[in-house]
Design a protein around this motif. Structure first.
Motif, PDB file in Angstrom:
ATOM      1  N   PRO A  42      31.851  -9.887   1.449  1.00  0.00           N
ATOM      2  CA  PRO A  42      30.952  -8.891   0.451  1.00  0.00           C
ATOM      3  C   PRO A  42      29.535  -8.176   0.974  1.00  0.00           C
ATOM      4  O   PRO A  42      28.744  -9.224   2.510  1.00  0.00           O
ATOM      5  CB  PRO A  42      30.444  -9.608  -0.781  1.00  0.00           C
ATOM      6  N   GLY A  43      28.878  -6.791   0.375  1.00  0.00           N
ATOM      7  CA  GLY A  43      27.914  -6.452   1.478  1.00  0.00           C
ATOM      8  C   GLY A  43      27.009  -6.747   0.042  1.00  0.00           C
ATOM      9  O   GLY A  43      26.027  -6.606  -0.010  1.00  0.00           O
ATOM     10  N   ASP A  44      27.556  -6.655  -1.398  1.00  0.00           N
ATOM     11  CA  ASP A  44      27.355  -6.828  -2.105  1.00  0.00           C
ATOM     12  C   ASP A  44      26.133  -8.483  -2.494  1.00  0.00           C
ATOM     13  O   ASP A  44      26.213  -8.810  -3.825  1.00  0.00           O
ATOM     14  CB  ASP A  44      27.567  -6.439  -3.125  1.00  0.00           C
ATOM     15  N   ILE A  45      25.538  -9.692  -1.751  1.00  0.00           N
ATOM     16  CA  ILE A  45      24.861 -10.663  -1.584  1.00  0.00           C
ATOM     17  C   ILE A  45      23.783  -9.802  -1.220  1.00  0.00           C
ATOM     18  O   ILE A  45      23.809 -10.182   0.573  1.00  0.00           O
ATOM     19  CB  ILE A  45      26.249 -11.620  -1.298  1.00  0.00           C
ATOM     20  N   THR A  46      22.535 -10.932  -1.736  1.00  0.00           N
ATOM     21  CA  THR A  46      21.324 -10.879  -0.936  1.00  0.00           C
ATOM     22  C   THR A  46      21.412 -11.912   0.808  1.00  0.00           C
ATOM     23  O   THR A  46      22.227 -12.584   0.366  1.00  0.00           O
ATOM     24  CB  THR A  46      20.178 -11.260  -1.847  1.00  0.00           C
ATOM     25  N   LEU A  47      20.706 -12.074   1.162  1.00  0.00           N
ATOM     26  CA  LEU A  47      20.061 -12.545   2.375  1.00  0.00           C
ATOM     27  C   LEU A  47      19.797 -13.952   2.125  1.00  0.00           C
ATOM     28  O   LEU A  47      20.104 -15.562   2.587  1.00  0.00           O
ATOM     29  CB  LEU A  47      19.598 -12.726   3.728  1.00  0.00           C
ATOM     30  N   GLY A  48      18.603 -13.919   1.111  1.00  0.00           N
ATOM     31  CA  GLY A  48      18.722 -14.823   0.034  1.00  0.00           C
ATOM     32  C   GLY A  48      19.082 -15.988  -0.548  1.00  0.00           C
ATOM     33  O   GLY A  48      19.767 -17.246  -0.130  1.00  0.00           O
ATOM     34  N   GLY A  49      21.015 -15.280  -0.964  1.00  0.00           N
ATOM     35  CA  GLY A  49      21.876 -15.908  -1.562  1.00  0.00           C
ATOM     36  C   GLY A  49      22.905 -16.538  -0.181  1.00  0.00           C
ATOM     37  O   GLY A  49      23.556 -18.115  -0.538  1.00  0.00           O
ATOM     38  N   VAL A  50      22.733 -15.535   0.547  1.00  0.00           N
ATOM     39  CA  VAL A  50      24.027 -16.686   1.439  1.00  0.00           C
ATOM     40  C   VAL A  50      23.498 -17.499   2.662  1.00  0.00           C
ATOM     41  O   VAL A  50      24.112 -18.269   2.502  1.00  0.00           O
ATOM     42  CB  VAL A  50      23.634 -15.289   2.478  1.00  0.00           C
ATOM     43  N   LEU A  51      21.633 -17.720   2.385  1.00  0.00           N
ATOM     44  CA  LEU A  51      20.974 -19.248   3.281  1.00  0.00           C
ATOM     45  C   LEU A  51      21.093 -20.116   2.224  1.00  0.00           C
ATOM     46  O   LEU A  51      21.526 -21.134   2.638  1.00  0.00           O
ATOM     47  CB  LEU A  51      19.829 -18.654   4.001  1.00  0.00           C
ATOM     48  N   ALA A  52      21.223 -20.137   0.551  1.00  0.00           N
ATOM     49  CA  ALA A  52      20.729 -20.860  -0.361  1.00  0.00           C
ATOM     50  C   ALA A  52      22.679 -21.299  -0.117  1.00  0.00           C
ATOM     51  O   ALA A  52      22.594 -22.612  -0.274  1.00  0.00           O
ATOM     52  CB  ALA A  52      21.094 -20.305  -1.456  1.00  0.00           C
ATOM     53  N   ILE A  53      23.905 -20.944   0.126  1.00  0.00           N
ATOM     54  CA  ILE A  53      24.853 -21.314  -0.605  1.00  0.00           C
ATOM     55  C   ILE A  53      25.063 -21.971   1.117  1.00  0.00           C
ATOM     56  O   ILE A  53      26.918 -22.664   1.060  1.00  0.00           O
ATOM     57  CB  ILE A  53      26.281 -20.425  -1.124  1.00  0.00           C
ATOM     58  N   GLY A  54      25.030 -21.805   2.311  1.00  0.00           N
ATOM     59  CA  GLY A  54      25.250 -21.657   3.566  1.00  0.00           C
ATOM     60  C   GLY A  54      26.461 -20.160   3.602  1.00  0.00           C
ATOM     61  O   GLY A  54      27.144 -20.594   4.893  1.00  0.00           O
ATOM     62  N   GLY A  55      26.327 -19.463   3.601  1.00  0.00           N
ATOM     63  CA  GLY A  55      27.470 -17.980   3.476  1.00  0.00           C
ATOM     64  C   GLY A  55      28.203 -18.566   2.805  1.00  0.00           C
ATOM     65  O   GLY A  55      28.408 -18.997   1.840  1.00  0.00           O
ATOM     66  N   HIS A  56      30.030 -17.697   3.729  1.00  0.00           N
ATOM     67  CA  HIS A  56      31.451 -18.004   2.904  1.00  0.00           C
ATOM     68  C   HIS A  56      31.824 -18.094   4.657  1.00  0.00           C
ATOM     69  O   HIS A  56      31.969 -16.890   5.570  1.00  0.00           O
ATOM     70  CB  HIS A  56      31.773 -18.082   2.154  1.00  0.00           C
ATOM     71  N   GLY A  57      31.916 -19.242   5.161  1.00  0.00           N
ATOM     72  CA  GLY A  57      32.998 -18.988   6.720  1.00  0.00           C
ATOM     73  C   GLY A  57      31.847 -19.855   7.864  1.00  0.00           C
ATOM     74  O   GLY A  57      31.075 -20.030   7.572  1.00  0.00           O
ATOM     75  N   THR A  58      32.570 -20.194   8.356  1.00  0.00           N
ATOM     76  CA  THR A  58      31.881 -20.980   9.235  1.00  0.00           C
ATOM     77  C   THR A  58      31.589 -20.768  10.851  1.00  0.00           C
ATOM     78  O   THR A  58      31.084 -21.917  11.670  1.00  0.00           O
ATOM     79  CB  THR A  58      31.773 -22.560   9.029  1.00  0.00           C
TER      80      THR A  58
END
Length: 210
Positions: free
Chosen positions: A131-147
């Motif tokens: 999704p594009g509607d997620i902040t960079l801070g949110g991505v880093l907090a949770i480890g994104g999704h996908g490894t």
């Protein structure tokens, strides 16, 4: 950076009370104190006021998460301060090179905006949240999704990395406690420093600004 606020004082920034609902509607809260700092100094004013007045300061992004990292159902939110990062902490600076580049981005920026700006420079990441509607801070907090696990026989291009988006970080700036000033300050951490590990996937228990 010096911070001067008084415990028990009125909130030093313009604020409002908002309702919170995560994107799937499973986590909700009402009438939560919210502010939108316009600068790093205002961010620190808000965080230090929260500390001195026994509030929990929580960054507010796009609320695109299933986990109760910001608030939880049945919590008493009367002493929660939501700090909205999306408006004033969304700057991006990109330096491209022959075989890649470095992007410096504040954590309120959405992934859609970040990826759009990178695309203009013919840059990107191996993997990132859909999704594009997620902040960079949110991505880093949770480890994104996908490894970004490699396929059989796949090799990395120079300067790239598999794993979550956190693997690409070479430095970050976080809100941390300073014993000398007895206040929260902004501090930059480099990838080679051991202390950066606590921030790379912090599960909502740290506050990264850039």
């Amino acid at each position: 950076m010096n911070v001067n606020t008084l415990a028990g004082s009125s909130f030093p920034l313009k604020n409002s009370y908002t309702n919170f609902s995560n994107w799937s509607g499973e986590i909700k809260g009402s009438h939560i104190m919210t502010c939108t700092p316009a600068s790093e100094s205002e961010l620190l004013l808000a965080v230090n006021w929260a500390y001195q007045n026994k509030y929990k300061a929580r960054p507010l992004g796009m609320q695109h998460n299933w986990s109760p990292l910001t608030i939880a159902n049945s919590n008493d939110n009367s002493h929660v301060l939501l700090i909205d990062m999306k408006k004033s902490f969304a700057n991006i600076s990109i330096t491209a090179s022959a075989d890649g580049g470095i992007v410096t981005a504040q954590t309120g920026v959405t992934m859609e905006k970040l990826l759009t700006e990178l695309e203009k420079k013919k840059l990107g990441f191996i993997a990132f949240p859909a999704p594009g509607d997620i902040t960079l801070g949110g991505v880093l907090a949770i480890g994104g999704h996908g490894t970004a696990l490699p396929a059989a026989g796949e090799t990395l291009s120079r300067g790239t990395t598999f794993g979550s988006l956190s693997n690409s970080i070479i430095s970050l700036t976080a809100v941390v406690w300073d014993e000398t000033q007895q206040a929260y300050i902004l501090k930059k951490f480099m990838r080679y420093e051991a202390d950066i590990a606590a921030f790379l996937v912090h599960v909502g228990r740290a506050f990264i600004s850039e």
